[in-house]
Design a protein around this motif. Structure first.
Motif, mmCIF file in Angstrom:
data_model
loop_
_atom_site.group_PDB
_atom_site.id
_atom_site.type_symbol
_atom_site.label_atom_id
_atom_site.label_comp_id
_atom_site.label_asym_id
_atom_site.label_seq_id
_atom_site.Cartn_x
_atom_site.Cartn_y
_atom_site.Cartn_z
ATOM 1 N N MET A 82 2.431 -11.343 6.576
ATOM 2 C CA MET A 82 2.469 -11.494 5.126
ATOM 3 C C MET A 82 2.313 -10.113 4.484
ATOM 4 O O MET A 82 1.644 -9.240 5.015
ATOM 5 N N VAL A 83 2.946 -9.980 3.330
ATOM 6 C CA VAL A 83 2.896 -8.723 2.576
ATOM 7 C C VAL A 83 2.250 -8.982 1.227
ATOM 8 O O VAL A 83 2.634 -9.901 0.504
ATOM 9 N N LYS A 84 1.267 -8.165 0.923
ATOM 10 C CA LYS A 84 0.628 -8.182 -0.396
ATOM 11 C C LYS A 84 1.307 -7.105 -1.241
ATOM 12 O O LYS A 84 1.464 -5.968 -0.803
ATOM 13 N N HIS A 85 1.731 -7.500 -2.433
ATOM 14 C CA HIS A 85 2.411 -6.602 -3.380
ATOM 15 C C HIS A 85 1.522 -6.524 -4.615
ATOM 16 O O HIS A 85 1.313 -7.528 -5.297
ATOM 17 N N ILE A 86 0.981 -5.336 -4.855
ATOM 18 C CA ILE A 86 0.079 -5.146 -5.996
ATOM 19 C C ILE A 86 0.655 -4.079 -6.912
ATOM 20 O O ILE A 86 1.027 -2.994 -6.461
ATOM 21 N N VAL A 87 0.740 -4.407 -8.197
ATOM 22 C CA VAL A 87 1.265 -3.475 -9.195
ATOM 23 C C VAL A 87 0.252 -3.380 -10.335
ATOM 24 O O VAL A 87 -0.242 -4.393 -10.828
ATOM 25 N N LEU A 88 -0.051 -2.156 -10.731
ATOM 26 C CA LEU A 88 -0.950 -1.899 -11.851
ATOM 27 C C LEU A 88 -0.146 -1.306 -12.996
ATOM 28 O O LEU A 88 0.740 -0.472 -12.780
ATOM 29 N N PHE A 89 -0.461 -1.736 -14.204
ATOM 30 C CA PHE A 89 0.230 -1.247 -15.393
ATOM 31 C C PHE A 89 -0.777 -0.715 -16.406
ATOM 32 O O PHE A 89 -1.823 -1.328 -16.633
ATOM 33 N N LYS A 90 -0.432 0.403 -17.013
ATOM 34 C CA LYS A 90 -1.177 0.966 -18.130
ATOM 35 C C LYS A 90 -0.291 0.839 -19.356
ATOM 36 O O LYS A 90 0.871 1.262 -19.350
ATOM 37 N N LEU A 91 -0.808 0.219 -20.408
ATOM 38 C CA LEU A 91 -0.046 0.086 -21.649
ATOM 39 C C LEU A 91 -0.273 1.313 -22.532
ATOM 40 O O LEU A 91 -1.274 2.019 -22.396
ATOM 41 N N LYS A 92 0.668 1.546 -23.427
ATOM 42 C CA LYS A 92 0.595 2.707 -24.309
ATOM 43 C C LYS A 92 -0.662 2.651 -25.177
ATOM 44 O O LYS A 92 -1.049 1.593 -25.669
ATOM 45 N N ALA B 147 2.515 -15.062 -18.544
ATOM 46 C CA ALA B 147 3.208 -16.352 -18.554
ATOM 47 C C ALA B 147 4.562 -16.257 -17.856
ATOM 48 O O ALA B 147 4.925 -17.135 -17.054
ATOM 49 N N ALA B 148 5.300 -15.192 -18.129
ATOM 50 C CA ALA B 148 6.627 -15.032 -17.529
ATOM 51 C C ALA B 148 6.549 -14.813 -16.024
ATOM 52 O O ALA B 148 7.298 -15.428 -15.255
ATOM 53 N N ILE B 149 5.643 -13.957 -15.587
ATOM 54 C CA ILE B 149 5.515 -13.667 -14.148
ATOM 55 C C ILE B 149 5.012 -14.887 -13.388
ATOM 56 O O ILE B 149 5.537 -15.230 -12.323
ATOM 57 N N GLU B 150 4.017 -15.555 -13.928
ATOM 58 C CA GLU B 150 3.440 -16.695 -13.209
ATOM 59 C C GLU B 150 4.353 -17.916 -13.212
ATOM 60 O O GLU B 150 4.110 -18.866 -12.464
ATOM 61 N N ALA B 151 5.425 -17.880 -14.000
ATOM 62 C CA ALA B 151 6.418 -18.954 -13.997
ATOM 63 C C ALA B 151 7.519 -18.722 -12.958
ATOM 64 O O ALA B 151 8.400 -19.570 -12.787
ATOM 65 N N LEU B 152 7.481 -17.609 -12.229
ATOM 66 C CA LEU B 152 8.563 -17.259 -11.318
ATOM 67 C C LEU B 152 8.633 -18.035 -9.989
ATOM 68 O O LEU B 152 9.730 -18.200 -9.457
ATOM 69 N N PRO B 153 7.542 -18.498 -9.397
ATOM 70 C CA PRO B 153 7.656 -19.129 -8.074
ATOM 71 C C PRO B 153 8.686 -20.257 -7.953
ATOM 72 O O PRO B 153 9.397 -20.290 -6.940
ATOM 73 N N PRO B 154 8.853 -21.145 -8.916
ATOM 74 C CA PRO B 154 9.902 -22.158 -8.757
ATOM 75 C C PRO B 154 11.321 -21.576 -8.774
ATOM 76 O O PRO B 154 12.251 -22.163 -8.230
ATOM 77 N N VAL B 155 11.469 -20.400 -9.382
ATOM 78 C CA VAL B 155 12.770 -19.755 -9.511
ATOM 79 C C VAL B 155 13.055 -18.829 -8.322
ATOM 80 O O VAL B 155 14.200 -18.670 -7.908
ATOM 81 N N ILE B 156 12.000 -18.224 -7.781
ATOM 82 C CA ILE B 156 12.116 -17.301 -6.645
ATOM 83 C C ILE B 156 11.238 -17.854 -5.515
ATOM 84 O O ILE B 156 10.051 -17.522 -5.418
ATOM 85 N N PRO B 157 11.795 -18.691 -4.668
ATOM 86 C CA PRO B 157 10.999 -19.393 -3.650
ATOM 87 C C PRO B 157 10.297 -18.495 -2.632
ATOM 88 O O PRO B 157 9.346 -18.938 -1.984
ATOM 89 N N ILE C 251 8.331 -16.155 -3.224
ATOM 90 C CA ILE C 251 6.983 -15.826 -3.712
ATOM 91 C C ILE C 251 6.014 -16.850 -3.134
ATOM 92 O O ILE C 251 6.140 -18.045 -3.386
ATOM 93 N N ARG C 252 5.059 -16.387 -2.360
ATOM 94 C CA ARG C 252 4.043 -17.286 -1.788
ATOM 95 C C ARG C 252 2.884 -17.496 -2.764
ATOM 96 O O ARG C 252 2.338 -18.578 -2.857
ATOM 97 N N LYS C 253 2.489 -16.421 -3.442
ATOM 98 C CA LYS C 253 1.434 -16.471 -4.465
ATOM 99 C C LYS C 253 1.741 -15.370 -5.467
ATOM 100 O O LYS C 253 2.246 -14.317 -5.093
ATOM 101 N N ILE C 254 1.376 -15.627 -6.721
ATOM 102 C CA ILE C 254 1.517 -14.564 -7.728
ATOM 103 C C ILE C 254 0.502 -14.811 -8.836
ATOM 104 O O ILE C 254 0.240 -15.954 -9.209
ATOM 105 N N GLU D 88 -0.727 -9.289 -8.730
ATOM 106 C CA GLU D 88 -0.980 -9.439 -7.301
ATOM 107 C C GLU D 88 -0.103 -10.567 -6.787
ATOM 108 O O GLU D 88 -0.115 -11.669 -7.338
ATOM 109 N N SER D 89 0.684 -10.286 -5.751
ATOM 110 C CA SER D 89 1.567 -11.306 -5.207
ATOM 111 C C SER D 89 1.639 -11.194 -3.694
ATOM 112 O O SER D 89 1.274 -10.168 -3.105
ATOM 113 N N GLU D 90 2.112 -12.291 -3.073
ATOM 114 C CA GLU D 90 2.238 -12.342 -1.622
ATOM 115 C C GLU D 90 3.614 -12.858 -1.235
ATOM 116 O O GLU D 90 4.145 -13.781 -1.860
#
Length: 99
Positions: free
Chosen positions: A1-11, A28-38, A40-43, A60-62
Motif C-alpha cells: 500500500m502507498v500513503k500519499h500525503i499532500v500539504l497545502f499553504k494558502l495565501k 468536500a470535493a476531494i472526499e467525494a472522489l472514491p466512488p469516481v476513482i475506485p 482510492i482506498r482511503k482519502i 492523506e490518502s491510500e
C-alpha cells in the motif's frame, strides 16, 4: 500500500472566512472522489488547528500502488477538485511512501 500525503499553504492575504470557505469546498470535493476513482482506498482532508505551523491543509490518502497514485493525479475528477485551490494556494509539499 502507498500513503500519499499532500500539504497545502494558502495565501496569507486571504481572510479567515475566505480560507475556511476554500478549505470546506476542497475537503468536500476531494472526499467525494472514491466512488469516481475506485483506486482510492482511503482519502481524508484535515485542517491544521495549530497556527504556529506553516501548513493549512493536509490531504492523506491510500492506494495499492504508486501507479494508482499517478493515475489519480491526472484523473479529470481529481484535477477539478485540486483546481479549487488554484487561485488560493501559496505552497504545496507531497510525499508518497510504502506502508
Amino acid at each position: 500500500m502507498v500513503k500519499h500525503i499532500v500539504l497545502f499553504k494558502l495565501k496569507e492575504n486571504l481572510s479567515t472566512e475566505e480560507k475556511q470557505a476554500v478549505i470546506d469546498k476542497f475537503k468536500a470535493a476531494i472526499e467525494a472522489l472514491p466512488p469516481v476513482i475506485p483506486s482510492i482506498r482511503k482519502i481524508f482532508v484535515g485542517q491544521n488547528i495549530n497556527a504556529d505551523e506553516k501548513w493549512d491543509i493536509c490531504l492523506e490518502s491510500e492506494f495499492d500502488t504508486l501507479e494508482d497514485v499517478k493515475a489519480y493525479a491526472v484523473h479529470p475528477a481529481h484535477v477539478a477538485a485540486a483546481g479549487i485551490l488554484k487561485e488560493t494556494k501559496q505552497d504545496r509539499a507531497c510525499t508518497d511512501y510504502i506502508f
